[in-house]
Design a protein around this motif. Structure first.
Motif, mmCIF file in Angstrom:
data_model
loop_
_atom_site.group_PDB
_atom_site.id
_atom_site.type_symbol
_atom_site.label_atom_id
_atom_site.label_comp_id
_atom_site.label_asym_id
_atom_site.label_seq_id
_atom_site.Cartn_x
_atom_site.Cartn_y
_atom_site.Cartn_z
ATOM 1 N N THR A 293 -7.086 8.006 0.974
ATOM 2 C CA THR A 293 -6.138 6.511 1.485
ATOM 3 C C THR A 293 -5.342 7.763 2.027
ATOM 4 O O THR A 293 -4.989 6.860 3.302
ATOM 5 C CB THR A 293 -5.558 5.557 0.317
ATOM 6 O OG1 THR A 293 -6.300 4.985 -0.263
ATOM 7 C CG2 THR A 293 -4.630 4.497 1.001
ATOM 8 N N LYS B 169 -5.911 7.837 -4.096
ATOM 9 C CA LYS B 169 -4.524 7.700 -3.282
ATOM 10 C C LYS B 169 -4.908 8.624 -2.615
ATOM 11 O O LYS B 169 -4.064 9.167 -1.126
ATOM 12 C CB LYS B 169 -3.185 7.768 -4.394
ATOM 13 C CG LYS B 169 -2.905 7.028 -4.883
ATOM 14 C CD LYS B 169 -1.810 6.621 -6.114
ATOM 15 C CE LYS B 169 -1.488 5.454 -6.239
ATOM 16 N NZ LYS B 169 -0.408 5.575 -7.243
ATOM 17 N N LEU C 118 1.526 -1.040 0.101
ATOM 18 C CA LEU C 118 -0.306 0.291 0.088
ATOM 19 C C LEU C 118 0.374 1.598 -0.157
ATOM 20 O O LEU C 118 0.224 1.747 -0.942
ATOM 21 C CB LEU C 118 -0.961 0.402 1.105
ATOM 22 C CG LEU C 118 -1.631 1.077 1.378
ATOM 23 C CD1 LEU C 118 -2.192 1.385 0.143
ATOM 24 C CD2 LEU C 118 -2.273 0.914 2.690
ATOM 25 N N PRO D 148 -10.006 3.624 -6.186
ATOM 26 C CA PRO D 148 -9.592 3.494 -4.894
ATOM 27 C C PRO D 148 -9.372 4.789 -4.502
ATOM 28 O O PRO D 148 -8.182 4.978 -6.387
ATOM 29 C CB PRO D 148 -7.956 2.516 -4.182
ATOM 30 C CG PRO D 148 -8.841 1.448 -5.686
ATOM 31 C CD PRO D 148 -9.586 2.469 -6.671
ATOM 32 N N THR E 106 -7.414 1.113 1.020
ATOM 33 C CA THR E 106 -8.014 2.212 0.713
ATOM 34 C C THR E 106 -9.423 2.770 0.844
ATOM 35 O O THR E 106 -9.535 2.144 1.588
ATOM 36 C CB THR E 106 -8.037 2.112 -0.941
ATOM 37 O OG1 THR E 106 -8.791 1.176 -1.062
ATOM 38 C CG2 THR E 106 -6.270 1.377 -1.172
#
Length: 322
Positions: free
Chosen positions: A308, A305, A7, A303, A281
């Motif tokens: 996240t 970034k 991740l 998802p 995420t």
């Protein structure tokens, strides 16, 4: 949480505007590493692309809050609003970490050339909308402009319940708004961090108490969640309130003031934790409609970034403190 290496690698494979924050907040990189990445924002990727769009008069798209020619055009009747004018670009560049020296001369150009669409008011004096004024306060501090009028404006325009509401200026409300109050608090905190001036701190604390007393989520009258926007996380959030954006602000407050998390944040933390996917995420919800210079995040349902990064650092901060 200890972030999974896969991740982390996924997050690091990103534009410098995001990557330096991942390095600083999640990867534990030393300052010389993430500061070097942050310096790239002005010359590579998103930041460089926005800087290249600046007009000779210091503005973007020929306007302060709306692009030139917006009113009376077909675009005015489309959903949302365009996000390409000066105020929105400065907000992005500042939050992405661009050094103010890259924009040397911009403060003066805007003082000379940019006027608000509302009553043709001068740019750095702000106007009547609290969210607009919060972005202007922070960006003016960042660029070294004279924002003294706004420093006086925020304490004067707090409502009796502790926060702010853009509709109050038109006489449409006497109660604070989650959106307006958070934007005001974020703008004041950014001003404090940049200038060291804490003269508005009491006003900011009052707004934050308004949000904390409602656990960042609930109506004071019924205790119900104030609206679906609270748990619809989106990037860029522009002006949109959510529990995630609010928690990220309170994390910033704790870092600036050296204070522990308030227990009243628990419900919001639980909502953010519940939205995390099994792979660690957070998914993009519906992006705000309106014209942009270019996309900086993924489509709905994918998802994100950016989300996240923000969700992970919020939970890391909360869990470490607990």
């Amino acid at each position: 949480m200890t972030i999974d290496q896969d991740l982390l690698d996924w997050l690091l494979d990103s534009d410098p505007a995001l990557r330096w924050q991942v390095e600083r907040d999640l990867a534990g990189a030393p300052p010389d590493v993430w500061e070097a990445t942050r310096a790239l924002v002005a010359t590579e990727g998103f930041g460089a692309r926005l800087l290249a769009e600046q007009d000779a008069d210091g503005q973007w798209a020929g306007g302060a809050f709306f692009p030139s020619g917006f009113f009376g055009s077909a675009e005015q009747d489309e959903p949302g609003q365009p996000w390409v004018a000066t105020t929105w670009v400065l907000k992005d560049l500042r939050e992405w970490g661009v050094d103010a020296t890259v924009l040397d001369g911009t403060a003066g150009k805007l003082a000379a050339n940019s006027r608000w669409e509302y009553e043709d008011l001068p740019y750095w004096g702000g106007e009547v909308d609290v969210c607009i004024n919060s972005y202007t306060l922070a960006s003016g501090a960042w660029l070294g402009a004279d924002v003294s009028r706004l420093v006086a404006w925020f304490p004067e325009h707090r409502l009796a319940d502790g926060g702010w509401n853009c509709e109050a200026e038109e006489g449409d409300s006497v109660r604070s708004s989650f959106h307006s109050t958070l934007n005001a608090a974020r703008g004041i905190l950014a001003y404090e961090r940049i200038t060291g001036d804490t003269s508005m701190r009491a006003a900011r604390h009052g707004g934050e108490e308004y949000l904390l007393s409602r656990h960042l989520m609930n109506r004071a009258t019924t205790g119900e969640v104030v609206g679906p926007f609270v748990t619809r996380f989106v990037y860029p959030n522009r002006h949109r309130y959510s529990a995630l954006v609010a928690l990220d602000h309170f994390r910033d407050v704790a870092l600036v003031e050296g204070t522990p998390p308030d227990p009243r944040l628990t419900d919001a933390v639980d909502a953010v934790r519940a939205a995390r996917q099994p792979d660690g995420t957070w998914l993009q919800t519906t992006p705000l409609p309106g014209r942009t210079w270019f996309d900086v995040d993924v489509a709905e349902g994918e998802p994100s970034k950016w989300l996240t990064l923000i969700g992970t650092r919020v939970l890391d901060w909360w869990d470490a403190s607990s």
